[in-house]
Design an enzyme around this catalytic site. Structure first.
Site, short mmCIF file in Angstrom:
data_model
loop_
_atom_site.label_atom_id
_atom_site.label_comp_id
_atom_site.label_asym_id
_atom_site.label_seq_id
_atom_site.Cartn_x
_atom_site.Cartn_y
_atom_site.Cartn_z
N SER A 99 -1.20 13.28 -14.31
CA SER A 99 -2.40 13.23 -15.16
C SER A 99 -2.47 14.54 -15.92
O SER A 99 -1.92 15.56 -15.49
CB SER A 99 -3.66 13.09 -14.30
OG SER A 99 -4.83 13.29 -15.08
N ASP B 177 0.87 -1.18 0.00
CA ASP B 177 0.00 0.00 0.00
C ASP B 177 0.91 1.22 0.00
O ASP B 177 1.61 1.50 0.98
CB ASP B 177 -0.88 -0.04 1.26
CG ASP B 177 -1.69 1.23 1.45
OD1 ASP B 177 -1.60 2.15 0.62
OD2 ASP B 177 -2.44 1.28 2.45
N TYR C 187 -9.54 15.16 -7.43
CA TYR C 187 -8.55 14.37 -8.18
C TYR C 187 -7.51 15.28 -8.84
O TYR C 187 -6.30 15.06 -8.72
CB TYR C 187 -9.26 13.51 -9.23
CG TYR C 187 -8.32 12.71 -10.08
CD1 TYR C 187 -7.69 11.57 -9.59
CD2 TYR C 187 -8.05 13.08 -11.40
CE1 TYR C 187 -6.81 10.84 -10.38
CE2 TYR C 187 -7.18 12.35 -12.20
CZ TYR C 187 -6.57 11.23 -11.68
OH TYR C 187 -5.70 10.50 -12.46
N1 LIG Z 1 -7.35 5.76 -16.44
C1 LIG Z 1 -7.35 7.08 -16.66
O1 LIG Z 1 -8.24 7.61 -17.35
C2 LIG Z 1 -6.24 7.92 -16.09
C3 LIG Z 1 -6.08 9.22 -16.60
C4 LIG Z 1 -5.05 10.01 -16.09
C5 LIG Z 1 -4.19 9.52 -15.12
N2 LIG Z 1 -4.38 8.25 -14.64
C6 LIG Z 1 -3.45 7.77 -13.64
O2 LIG Z 1 -2.77 6.64 -14.13
C7 LIG Z 1 -2.33 5.82 -13.04
C8 LIG Z 1 -2.67 4.38 -13.33
O3 LIG Z 1 -4.08 4.27 -13.44
P1 LIG Z 1 -4.76 3.13 -14.30
O4 LIG Z 1 -5.60 3.79 -15.33
O5 LIG Z 1 -3.78 2.11 -14.72
O6 LIG Z 1 -5.76 2.57 -13.19
P2 LIG Z 1 -6.05 1.07 -12.68
O7 LIG Z 1 -7.16 1.24 -11.69
O8 LIG Z 1 -6.24 0.17 -13.84
O9 LIG Z 1 -4.70 0.66 -11.91
C9 LIG Z 1 -4.31 1.29 -10.73
C10 LIG Z 1 -3.70 0.25 -9.81
O10 LIG Z 1 -3.28 0.93 -8.60
C11 LIG Z 1 -3.56 0.07 -7.51
N3 LIG Z 1 -3.65 0.82 -6.27
C12 LIG Z 1 -4.71 1.56 -5.81
N4 LIG Z 1 -4.44 2.03 -4.58
C13 LIG Z 1 -3.18 1.60 -4.27
C14 LIG Z 1 -2.36 1.74 -3.13
N5 LIG Z 1 -2.78 2.41 -2.04
N6 LIG Z 1 -1.13 1.17 -3.15
C15 LIG Z 1 -0.71 0.46 -4.23
N7 LIG Z 1 -1.46 0.26 -5.32
C16 LIG Z 1 -2.68 0.83 -5.34
C17 LIG Z 1 -4.86 -0.60 -7.89
O11 LIG Z 1 -5.06 -1.80 -7.13
C18 LIG Z 1 -4.68 -0.84 -9.37
O12 LIG Z 1 -4.11 -2.12 -9.62
C19 LIG Z 1 -2.99 6.41 -11.79
O13 LIG Z 1 -2.05 7.20 -11.10
C20 LIG Z 1 -4.09 7.29 -12.36
O14 LIG Z 1 -4.40 8.37 -11.49
C21 LIG Z 1 -5.38 7.44 -15.11
#
Ligand SMILES: NC(=O)c1ccc[n+]([C@@H]2O[C@H](COP(=O)([O-])OP(=O)(O)OC[C@H]3O[C@@H](n4cnc5c(N)ncnc54)[C@H](O)[C@@H]3O)[C@@H](O)[C@H]2O)c1
Length: 270
Positions: free
Chosen positions: A157, A64, A169
């Protein structure tokens, strides 16, 4: 072909899904040994298995990122397994989901507990990852001043660059982009680089159900000037570049991976 991360040891957080899983696979394809870390230990292990099945080396670690002690243990576990640390990719992140049938939550209606939950992962998680990585990089430099310097990559992001989406966010990601710039200046003297990737919309598990909803994905794609949504692999490739020696003179950059979304306002031809 020479890999861009040959012989490097990398930690990727949020590695159980989306960008983190894609990054583990891409980093390993380019020669890195990878610690795939996620709060969901089973998914972290699954990613490590996928890397190994593709011919790479990886361990899965339950961690975490909001817990400083757990992040210290993640670095220690990685060093015990692979001998050192070269790349820390602080990618784990969460958002506030709209309530069913509603749009984005108004800031004024967002409970402080929800804001705290987001900040704990998106901001404290990155702070913990940076601090633990820097401590390890300093141990390596103390043992051998000529040792290659460490690199940090964060996932921020497009919402950390422009006003876009929910305020809670976006403000958490704005903290990551300014942390990246400020820390880059502080770390430059030690030769440690830090940059961020700033993705726009990706149909990952971030928004549950999005990956299977073709209409929502098409509409997400149309919101970007290049006409397609961001693929987790797009983000992983940007992180690969920033982590590699190709970017050896780049630090303090927040790189949009957004199909032009943050470039400006689109003016449509009549
Ligand atoms: N998906 C989008 O549209 C988007 C857009 C901009 C930025 N992001 C950023 O991209 C990054 C990756 O997101 P994603 O789209 O792959 O999402 P995702 O939900 O597919 O993957 C995120 C992962 O982070 C893990 N996670 C959550 N809380 C955690 C914690 N406390 N400790 C360790 N792991 C933890 C989750 O279990 C998950 O496996 C994030 O930082 C997100 O903010 C996503």
């Amino acid at each position: 072909m020479q890999g861009l991360l040959d012989g490097k040891i990398a930690i990727v957080t949020g590695a159980g899904s989306g960008v983190g899983r894609a990054a583990c696979l891409v980093f390993a394809q380019h020669g890195a040994k990878v610690a795939a870390a996620d709060v969901d230990g089973a998914n972290a292990e699954r990613t490590a298995t996928l890397v190994r099945e593709a011919g790479g080396e990886a361990i899965g670690v339950a961690c975490d990122v909001g817990d400083e002690t757990a992040v210290e243990a993640l670095v220690a576990r990685t060093v015990a397994a692979f001998g050192r640390l070269d790349v820390m990719y602080n990618n784990a992140g969460i958002t506030i989901l709209p309530k069913p049938g509603q749009g984005l939550r108004r800031f004024v209606d967002t409970d402080q507990a929800e804001i705290d939950r987001i900040y704990r992962v998106n901001v404290t998680g990155v702070i913990n990852g940076c601090k633990s990585a820097i401590r390890q990089f300093e141990r390596q430099a103390a043992a051998d001043p000529g040792d290659p310097k460490g690199v940090i990559v964060n996932t921020a992001s497009v919402a950390g660059l422009i006003g876009y989406g929910g305020t809670a966010y976006g403000s958490s990601k704005g903290a990551v982009t300014i942390l990246t710039r400020t820390l880059a200046i502080e770390l430059a003297e030690q030769g440690i680089r830090i940059n961020s990737v700033c993705p726009a919309g990706m149909p990952t598990n971030f928004i549950p159900g999005m990956g299977e909803n073709e209409a929502a994905k098409a509409s997400m794609g149309q919101a970007h000037p290049l006409g397609r949504y961001v693929d987790p692999a797009d983000c992983a490739h940007a992180a690969l570049f920033l982590a590699s020696d190709l970017a050896s003179n780049i630090t303090g950059v927040n790189l949009p991976v957004d199909g032009g979304l943050s470039a400006g306002v689109q003016v449509r031809k009549r």
